[in-house]
Design an enzyme around this catalytic site. Structure first.
Site, mmCIF file in Angstrom:
data_model
loop_
_atom_site.group_PDB
_atom_site.id
_atom_site.type_symbol
_atom_site.label_atom_id
_atom_site.label_comp_id
_atom_site.label_asym_id
_atom_site.label_seq_id
_atom_site.Cartn_x
_atom_site.Cartn_y
_atom_site.Cartn_z
ATOM 1 C CB THR A 1 -0.897 0.058 1.245
ATOM 2 O OG1 THR A 1 -0.057 0.004 2.390
ATOM 3 C CG2 THR A 1 -1.881 -1.061 1.280
ATOM 4 C CD GLU B 1 -5.492 -1.483 1.778
ATOM 5 O OE1 GLU B 1 -5.706 -0.907 0.693
ATOM 6 O OE2 GLU B 1 -4.853 -0.972 2.709
ATOM 7 C CE LYS C 1 -15.170 14.707 14.161
ATOM 8 N NZ LYS C 1 -15.185 13.508 14.979
ATOM 9 C CD1 TRP D 1 -18.203 14.492 9.697
ATOM 10 C CD2 TRP D 1 -15.996 14.279 9.917
ATOM 11 N NE1 TRP D 1 -17.958 13.294 10.311
ATOM 12 C CE2 TRP D 1 -16.606 13.143 10.458
ATOM 13 C CE3 TRP D 1 -14.607 14.372 9.949
ATOM 14 C CZ2 TRP D 1 -15.886 12.087 11.019
ATOM 15 C CZ3 TRP D 1 -13.887 13.327 10.509
ATOM 16 C CH2 TRP D 1 -14.519 12.211 11.035
HETATM 17 P P1 AMP Z 1 -4.350 3.110 -2.788
HETATM 18 O O1 AMP Z 1 -4.430 1.879 -1.972
HETATM 19 O O2 AMP Z 1 -3.004 3.731 -2.834
HETATM 20 O O3 AMP Z 1 -4.918 2.890 -4.154
HETATM 21 O O4 AMP Z 1 -5.250 4.215 -2.105
HETATM 22 C C1 AMP Z 1 -6.600 3.981 -1.853
HETATM 23 C C2 AMP Z 1 -7.251 5.233 -1.348
HETATM 24 O O5 AMP Z 1 -7.245 6.242 -2.355
HETATM 25 C C3 AMP Z 1 -8.702 5.062 -0.996
HETATM 26 O O6 AMP Z 1 -8.873 4.508 0.285
HETATM 27 C C4 AMP Z 1 -9.209 6.487 -1.079
HETATM 28 O O7 AMP Z 1 -8.880 7.218 0.096
HETATM 29 C C5 AMP Z 1 -8.410 7.058 -2.213
HETATM 30 N N1 AMP Z 1 -9.206 6.976 -3.447
HETATM 31 C C6 AMP Z 1 -9.184 6.032 -4.399
HETATM 32 N N2 AMP Z 1 -10.054 6.338 -5.380
HETATM 33 C C7 AMP Z 1 -10.648 7.504 -5.044
HETATM 34 C C8 AMP Z 1 -11.641 8.337 -5.648
HETATM 35 N N3 AMP Z 1 -12.186 8.047 -6.809
HETATM 36 N N4 AMP Z 1 -12.014 9.457 -4.985
HETATM 37 C C9 AMP Z 1 -11.467 9.783 -3.794
HETATM 38 N N5 AMP Z 1 -10.524 9.047 -3.180
HETATM 39 C C10 AMP Z 1 -10.120 7.916 -3.798
#
Ligand code: AMP
Length: 555
Positions: free
Chosen positions: A177, A322, A449, A454
């Site tokens: 990640t 994930e 916050k 929020w």
């Molecule tokens: P990653 O595991 O690096 O792909 O990051 C995943 C995270 O990216 C998610 O939990 C979100 O917080 C953010 N994310 C992914 N897609 C979007 C989206 N379309 N809009 C807003 N946040 C997103």
């Protein structure tokens, strides 16, 4: 019944669409091949891996961009019984060493140029048996390395019957990640999980990929299996165009024009850059039908411009490492077909409808599900066969990141409940409207916050980026004596634009449709906003840069 493995993902394109083209931009030009050639080369690589003693129980790391050789490794590694571990080439040295060590990679397949130089520099710190450079020749170096093309030229392709037996529970993929804080965490995908996710991605309710498409996956192959395109688009028999090392907007445009790309996918920054490039230099996007945008929120202004000026539909998707990438996609439902465009954007700019195969819950601080009213916000929990139920080697992460569901509680075996009942707590704060569309309000750690309420940094960022003078914006929460946290906005302005802070403030006030206490206390103009290795705003880095302290106040 046979097991759910990647075998049919290899069989179908190589037998049914052997003439279909695979185009790849590499460090030394564009390489054209076909699924027929791909099949032969993968089977040669399988022979090479078997001869060198690699198979089930081994981990094969890759450290490269999107090209045909990487695609071959995507198949040969899991089809040999081994596990493919894609490593992000943009990580810092310390993380690379940590990840290769944590995953205990046995082989590394590395791109020539900068990625090779990085591995060469770190070689003495890595405990890896075999290094392969994904090129025709080896660079001048002191370390022991084989050229990919020599490796496969040395072996005749094995026949399909000679391919090793594999089982659906074998680990087939792995990705760390990106996390903006803390050590990266390993996420593993079995054959069965990739099978399920690639099928989901291929369907109309997923990304709707078919043999008729000319697909260009821009999302890197080192980032969550390039959102599963290498498996889903290959299985579909689509023509594929891989854009190679660090593609610029000009490179992407050239490939779109040359190959008549119909569908592409990547993070918003890529598509904002492409728009700017076309504005400045012109370009023909007429073949493009769809762009899948995800990874962070897609600005509505960008969606509108592609729609209105180029007749390209931007499909907004959400997902995580994930959840094996794609977990939701936003498209208006059939009954919304007659809605006027503005009303449709209300849906399209959201993260959309959960993908088939998954279940979700949105839960408040007290653990109660919040109503689907488009306003109440809570943390998104998801589960399904494509969602992990544990991190690799991290039992301690279990408690924080997963929650056993009532399905397992009801059976009375909550203590040793099967992992299928477990929810992944995504850390994304969302609301869901009456039609079931998810909207990400914030990432839990980025939520601001103020006085117990929020404030969405994403909403502020989008509103600022809707101003034509602003190219990029990142908003962070900074500590505040009275309100605990207040928003601080940063922007990168367009060339030749020099908006006063007051003007941006007024713009926000007029367009945000939120109470005044949402407005940032300060808007700073920066040369650039720091980004993580996957191109997202690095809010931790931004805090450090602005010297405003680390504020991750949760309450
Ligand atoms: P990653 O595991 O690096 O792909 O990051 C995943 C995270 O990216 C998610 O939990 C979100 O917080 C953010 N994310 C992914 N897609 C979007 C989206 N379309 N809009 C807003 N946040 C997103």
């Amino acid at each position: 019944m046979t097991e759910l493995t990647l075998r049919p993902f290899f069989w179908r394109p190589t037998n049914l669409f052997p003439e279909t083209r695979l185009v790849s931009r590499t460090h030394d030009g564009i390489v054209e091949s076909s699924y027929g050639e791909f099949g032969e080369r993968v089977r040669s690589l399988l022979a090479a891996l078997a001869d060198r003693g690699f198979g089930h129980g081994n981990r094969i790391g890759t450290f490269g961009w999107n090209h045909h050789r990487h695609l071959e490794a995507y198949y040969a590694a899991p089809l040999s019984g081994a596990q493919l571990h894609t490593i992000n080439v943009q990580l810092g040295d310390e993380d690379i060493v940590y990840i290769v060590d944590d995953a205990t990679d046995d082989i590394l397949f590395v791109d020539p140029g900068e990625p090779f130089e990085t591995i060469e520099r770190l070689w003495s710190e890595l405990d890896v048996e075999q290094l392969v450079v994904m090129d025709e020749t080896v660079p001048e170096t002191e370390i022991d390395v084989v050229a990919y093309e020599d490796l496969i030229a040395e072996y005749d392709p094995i026949s399909e019957d000679e391919m090793p037996d594999i089982e659906e529970e074998y680990p087939a993929g792995m990705c760390y990640t990106s996390g903006t804080t803390g050590r990266p965490k390993g996420v593993e995908y079995t054959h069965k999980m990739i099978y399920a996710h690639a099928m989901m991605v291929m369907t109309p309710a997923g990304l709707d990929i078919s043999e008729r498409d000319v697909v260009m996956p821009v999302v890197p192959m080192f980032h969550v299996n390039s959102w599963e395109f290498p498996y889903a688009a290959t299985m579909a028999g689509a023509t594929q165009v891989y854009p190679g090392p660090s593609p610029s907007a000009a490179d992407l445009l050239e490939l779109v024009e040359r190959e008549g790309v119909t569908m592409t996918a990547g993070v918003p920054t890529v598509w904002i850059d492409l728009l700017e490039h076309v504005d400045e230099h012109g370009g023909d996007l007429s073949s493009l039908e769809r762009i899948v945008v995800g990874g962070s929120a897609a600005p509505e202004e960008m969606m509108r411009r592609y729609d209105e000026e180029f007749d390209v539909t931007v499909e907004h998707a959400w997902g995580m490492t994930e959840t094996m990438s794609i977990g939701s996609v936003s498209r208006p439902k059939a009954r919304m077909a007659d809605w006027d465009p503005s009303r449709k954007y209300e849906k399209r700019r959201k993260q959309g409808l959960l993908s088939p195969g998954l279940e979700m819950r949105v839960v408040d601080d007290a653990g109660e599900e919040v109503p689907w009213d488009g306003e109440s916000a809570g943390e998104l929990w998801v589960r399904g066969p494509t969602v992990i139920t544990a991190y690799y080697n991290r039992p301690q992460a279990d408690e924080e990141d997963f929650e056993r569901g009532p399905a397992s509680d009801a059976s009375g075996t909550s203590e040793d409940a099967s992992s299928s009942g477990k929810w992944l707590k995504t850390g994304d704060i969302v609301s869901v409207d009456e039609d079931g569309y998810i909207e990400v309000v914030d990432r839990a750690k980025d939520v601001i916050k103020s006085g117990g309420e929020w404030i969405s940094s994403i909403a502020l960022e989008n509103a600022l980026m809707a101003n034509p003078d602003v190219i990029e914006s990142a908003v962070i929460g900074v500590p505040h004596e009275k309100w605990q946290e207040r928003p601080l906005a940063t922007v990168v302005t367009a060339e030749d634009a020099d908006p006063a802070e007051d003007e941006l403030h007024d713009h926000l006030q007029e367009t945000l449709e939120q109470p005044d206490w949402w407005l940032p206390d300060e808007i700073r103009v920066l040369e650039r906003i720091p980004k993580t290795a996957t191109g997202k705003f690095d809010k931790q880095g931004l805090r450090e840069k602005l010297d405003v302290g680390d504020d991750e106040t949760e309450d």
